[in-house]
Design a protein around this motif. Structure first.
Motif, mmCIF file in Angstrom:
data_model
loop_
_atom_site.group_PDB
_atom_site.id
_atom_site.type_symbol
_atom_site.label_atom_id
_atom_site.label_comp_id
_atom_site.label_asym_id
_atom_site.label_seq_id
_atom_site.Cartn_x
_atom_site.Cartn_y
_atom_site.Cartn_z
ATOM 1 N N THR A 120 -12.795 -57.752 26.065
ATOM 2 C CA THR A 120 -12.277 -56.428 26.405
ATOM 3 C C THR A 120 -11.301 -56.540 27.560
ATOM 4 N N MET A 121 -10.839 -55.371 28.031
ATOM 5 C CA MET A 121 -9.889 -55.344 29.138
ATOM 6 C C MET A 121 -10.549 -55.626 30.486
ATOM 7 N N VAL A 166 -9.482 -39.927 29.277
ATOM 8 C CA VAL A 166 -9.762 -41.250 29.847
ATOM 9 C C VAL A 166 -8.897 -42.314 29.168
ATOM 10 N N ALA A 167 -8.687 -42.194 27.859
ATOM 11 C CA ALA A 167 -7.827 -43.155 27.156
ATOM 12 C C ALA A 167 -6.399 -43.099 27.694
ATOM 13 N N PRO A 184 -13.979 -56.891 18.387
ATOM 14 C CA PRO A 184 -12.791 -56.993 19.249
ATOM 15 C C PRO A 184 -11.508 -57.164 18.435
ATOM 16 N N MET A 185 -10.460 -56.473 18.868
ATOM 17 C CA MET A 185 -9.161 -56.554 18.212
ATOM 18 C C MET A 185 -8.112 -56.938 19.247
ATOM 19 N N GLU A 186 -7.374 -57.985 18.953
ATOM 20 C CA GLU A 186 -6.363 -58.471 19.891
ATOM 21 C C GLU A 186 -5.310 -57.421 20.196
ATOM 22 N N TRP A 191 -2.856 -53.941 24.200
ATOM 23 C CA TRP A 191 -2.448 -52.598 24.628
ATOM 24 C C TRP A 191 -3.154 -52.190 25.913
ATOM 25 N N GLN A 192 -4.462 -52.477 25.976
ATOM 26 C CA GLN A 192 -5.215 -52.134 27.173
ATOM 27 C C GLN A 192 -4.759 -52.946 28.380
#
Length: 195
Positions: A120-121, A166-167, A184-186, A191-192
């Protein structure tokens, strides 16, 4: 004609609220045994930590992930209402607290912390302070209580506002957090990370 005899098979609601409180005490004890810090190692307590990938994230009373915990309360209320409609709200609340506390403990295991850092980010995530983790459970409880009293439309509107808001601010929210933990998606991670 005769007063109804009390049903001793159904515990007093205070019993279930006591169970919920005991679960939070257990949460504190287990986090302490896991070596979690009581408060931020910065040595002070903030009401709100505005940074996302900062050392203070998940260390203070509230942060950008607090709305996610309020939404946990909404979701747990609705799911418990569907699954245990015949049980008291106190029982459903204790069940919601069990799920929240279990998540808080799992979230602070080395395995999940490492997964957050790699998938994740949350590259600098080191886990929650005990204070932050307990406040996450408190915010879930507030969300549960709100969902129990508010019209469904209002709760849904607040949930949408929380998720979209929040997004837009931090490029993360409950939906993205769950998605990135499970699958998880790259593209989403990139983007994050561009924030």
């Amino acid at each position: 004609m005769f007063p109804a005899r009390p049903d001793h098979r159904t515990p007093d609601p205070r019993f279930w609220y006591g169970v919920a409180a005991a679960l939070v005490v257990l949460q504190i004890l287990v986090l302490w045994a896991m070596g979690r810090l009581w408060i931020c190692d910065c040595g002070y307590i903030r009401f709100f930590e505005p940074g996302v990938n900062t050392a203070g994230n998940s260390q203070h009373l509230a942060d950008w992930y607090t709305p996610s915990h309020i939404l946990h309360g909404f979701l747990f209320y609705w799911l418990a209402h569907l699954a245990f409609r015949h049980r008291s709200i106190a029982f459903r609340f204790a069940l919601a607290m069990l799920v929240e506390v279990a998540w808080e403990l799992l979230e602070n295991t080395p395995m999940v912390i490492e997964h957050y850092r790699t998938a994740t980010m949350a590259v600098g995530y080191t886990g929650d302070s005990i204070l932050n983790s307990v406040m996450d459970s408190v915010f879930m409880a507030l969300g549960f209580g709100f969902a129990a009293r508010a019209p469904v439309r209002l709760a849904v509107a607040i949930a949408v506002i929380f998720e979209v808001g929040v997004a837009l601010v931090i490029r993360d929210n409950l939906t993205l957090n769950v998605l990135m933990l499970v699958w998880p998606m790259e593209a989403i991670k990139a983007w994050q990370g561009a924030l």
